[in-house]
Design a protein around this motif. Sequence first.
Motif, PDB file in Angstrom:
ATOM      1  N   ALA A 124       0.842  -1.192   0.000  1.00 17.15           N
ATOM      2  CA  ALA A 124       0.000   0.000   0.000  1.00 17.15           C
ATOM      3  C   ALA A 124       0.876   1.241   0.000  1.00 17.15           C
ATOM      4  N   HIS A 125       0.417   2.237  -0.712  1.00 17.06           N
ATOM      5  CA  HIS A 125       1.140   3.494  -0.759  1.00 17.06           C
ATOM      6  C   HIS A 125       0.454   4.484   0.167  1.00 17.06           C
ATOM      7  N   PRO A 126       1.234   5.308   0.850  1.00 19.12           N
ATOM      8  CA  PRO A 126       0.635   6.306   1.732  1.00 19.12           C
ATOM      9  C   PRO A 126       0.019   7.436   0.920  1.00 19.12           C
ATOM     10  N   SER A 127      -0.761   8.253   1.589  1.00 17.75           N
ATOM     11  CA  SER A 127      -1.340   9.419   0.913  1.00 17.75           C
ATOM     12  C   SER A 127      -0.347  10.573   0.964  1.00 17.75           C
ATOM     13  N   VAL A 128      -0.543  11.550   0.101  1.00 20.07           N
ATOM     14  CA  VAL A 128       0.296  12.745   0.088  1.00 20.07           C
ATOM     15  C   VAL A 128       0.202  13.442   1.448  1.00 20.07           C
ATOM     16  N   THR A 129      -0.990  13.479   2.018  1.00 20.57           N
ATOM     17  CA  THR A 129      -1.195  14.130   3.312  1.00 20.57           C
ATOM     18  C   THR A 129      -0.375  13.457   4.406  1.00 20.57           C
ATOM     19  N   GLU A 130      -0.330  12.116   4.391  1.00 23.38           N
ATOM     20  CA  GLU A 130       0.462  11.389   5.382  1.00 23.38           C
ATOM     21  C   GLU A 130       1.951  11.720   5.257  1.00 23.38           C
ATOM     22  N   VAL A 131       2.446  11.720   4.037  1.00 21.61           N
ATOM     23  CA  VAL A 131       3.866  11.985   3.813  1.00 21.61           C
ATOM     24  C   VAL A 131       4.218  13.406   4.233  1.00 21.61           C
ATOM     25  N   LEU A 132       3.446  14.375   3.775  1.00 18.42           N
ATOM     26  CA  LEU A 132       3.753  15.765   4.108  1.00 18.42           C
ATOM     27  C   LEU A 132       3.532  16.054   5.591  1.00 18.42           C
ATOM     28  N   GLY A 133       2.576  15.362   6.216  1.00 21.64           N
ATOM     29  CA  GLY A 133       2.351  15.526   7.650  1.00 21.64           C
ATOM     30  C   GLY A 133       3.545  15.062   8.464  1.00 21.64           C
ATOM     31  N   ALA A 134       4.206  14.011   8.015  1.00 22.42           N
ATOM     32  CA  ALA A 134       5.384  13.505   8.715  1.00 22.42           C
ATOM     33  C   ALA A 134       6.582  14.436   8.553  1.00 22.42           C
ATOM     34  N   LEU A 135       6.517  15.330   7.570  1.00 19.23           N
ATOM     35  CA  LEU A 135       7.641  16.228   7.277  1.00 19.23           C
ATOM     36  C   LEU A 135       7.346  17.678   7.625  1.00 19.23           C
ATOM     37  N   LYS A 136       6.323  17.903   8.448  1.00 22.57           N
ATOM     38  CA  LYS A 136       5.904  19.285   8.712  1.00 22.57           C
ATOM     39  C   LYS A 136       6.973  20.124   9.407  1.00 22.57           C
ATOM     40  N   ASP A 137       7.913  19.504  10.128  1.00 18.61           N
ATOM     41  CA  ASP A 137       8.934  20.266  10.846  1.00 18.61           C
ATOM     42  C   ASP A 137      10.263  20.347  10.101  1.00 18.61           C
ATOM     43  N   VAL A 138      10.312  19.862   8.868  1.00 17.72           N
ATOM     44  CA  VAL A 138      11.558  19.858   8.093  1.00 17.72           C
ATOM     45  C   VAL A 138      11.797  21.239   7.504  1.00 17.72           C
ATOM     46  N   THR A 139      13.059  21.680   7.551  1.00 18.91           N
ATOM     47  CA  THR A 139      13.444  22.904   6.846  1.00 18.91           C
ATOM     48  C   THR A 139      14.094  22.489   5.533  1.00 18.91           C
ATOM     49  N   TYR A 140      13.741  23.179   4.476  1.00 19.92           N
ATOM     50  CA  TYR A 140      14.211  22.841   3.135  1.00 19.92           C
ATOM     51  C   TYR A 140      15.265  23.825   2.692  1.00 19.92           C
ATOM     52  N   PRO A 141      16.144  23.450   1.775  1.00 17.76           N
ATOM     53  CA  PRO A 141      16.212  22.191   1.048  1.00 17.76           C
ATOM     54  C   PRO A 141      16.663  21.052   1.951  1.00 17.76           C
ATOM     55  N   ALA A 142      16.207  19.855   1.596  1.00 21.31           N
ATOM     56  CA  ALA A 142      16.531  18.664   2.374  1.00 21.31           C
ATOM     57  C   ALA A 142      16.706  17.477   1.438  1.00 21.31           C
ATOM     58  N   GLY A 143      17.677  16.651   1.753  1.00 16.34           N
ATOM     59  CA  GLY A 143      17.948  15.453   0.963  1.00 16.34           C
ATOM     60  C   GLY A 143      17.129  14.281   1.472  1.00 16.34           C
ATOM     61  N   ARG A 144      17.187  13.202   0.727  1.00 16.42           N
ATOM     62  CA  ARG A 144      16.428  11.994   1.037  1.00 16.42           C
ATOM     63  C   ARG A 144      16.708  11.478   2.445  1.00 16.42           C
ATOM     64  N   ASP A 145      17.990  11.379   2.822  1.00 20.76           N
ATOM     65  CA  ASP A 145      18.335  10.831   4.138  1.00 20.76           C
ATOM     66  C   ASP A 145      17.768  11.683   5.268  1.00 20.76           C
ATOM     67  N   ARG A 146      17.815  12.985   5.087  1.00 20.10           N
ATOM     68  CA  ARG A 146      17.272  13.890   6.113  1.00 20.10           C
ATOM     69  C   ARG A 146      15.757  13.766   6.210  1.00 20.10           C
ATOM     70  N   LEU A 147      15.095  13.603   5.072  1.00 22.21           N
ATOM     71  CA  LEU A 147      13.640  13.448   5.074  1.00 22.21           C
ATOM     72  C   LEU A 147      13.230  12.137   5.738  1.00 22.21           C
ATOM     73  N   VAL A 148      13.965  11.068   5.461  1.00 17.35           N
ATOM     74  CA  VAL A 148      13.673   9.770   6.081  1.00 17.35           C
ATOM     75  C   VAL A 148      13.865   9.865   7.592  1.00 17.35           C
ATOM     76  N   ALA A 149      14.970  10.488   8.018  1.00 16.91           N
ATOM     77  CA  ALA A 149      15.239  10.630   9.453  1.00 16.91           C
ATOM     78  C   ALA A 149      14.158  11.466  10.133  1.00 16.91           C
ATOM     79  N   ALA A 150      13.725  12.539   9.475  1.00 20.62           N
ATOM     80  CA  ALA A 150      12.678  13.393  10.052  1.00 20.62           C
ATOM     81  C   ALA A 150      11.360  12.644  10.166  1.00 20.62           C
ATOM     82  N   ALA A 151      11.039  11.844   9.176  1.00 20.76           N
ATOM     83  CA  ALA A 151       9.791  11.068   9.215  1.00 20.76           C
ATOM     84  C   ALA A 151       9.824  10.051  10.350  1.00 20.76           C
ATOM     85  N   ARG A 152      10.959   9.390  10.515  1.00 18.73           N
ATOM     86  CA  ARG A 152      11.078   8.426  11.622  1.00 18.73           C
ATOM     87  C   ARG A 152      10.940   9.128  12.968  1.00 18.73           C
TER      88      ARG A 152
END
Length: 104
Positions: A4-32
Amino acid sequence: MSTAHPSVTEVLGALKDVTYPAGRDRLVAAARQAGASEEVVEALRGLPAEECTGPADVARSVRVDPDTDPGRTAARRARRGGRPGFSQHLREEPKTTIHEEFDR
């Protein structure tokens, strides 16, 4: 592993505190760190290696449930057709009368 794939809302909700620009590893760490589901983390791991400049880049690049993509209207979803993973020129479509004339 879930297919199953998550929704766009779920993904962006997990990244609400990220400051951009951000790379893949940083986004994964922030989501966790935000306690995101494994589906969200897996979707973020599938991002290209380039840095995302903002949430819009993430939404465009991450693989999510197509019905939750805010950029896709019902008409665009209906036009998509065909099997996922096939380029448009490989999809079987009914021939129009013009194409039938050319085949004669």
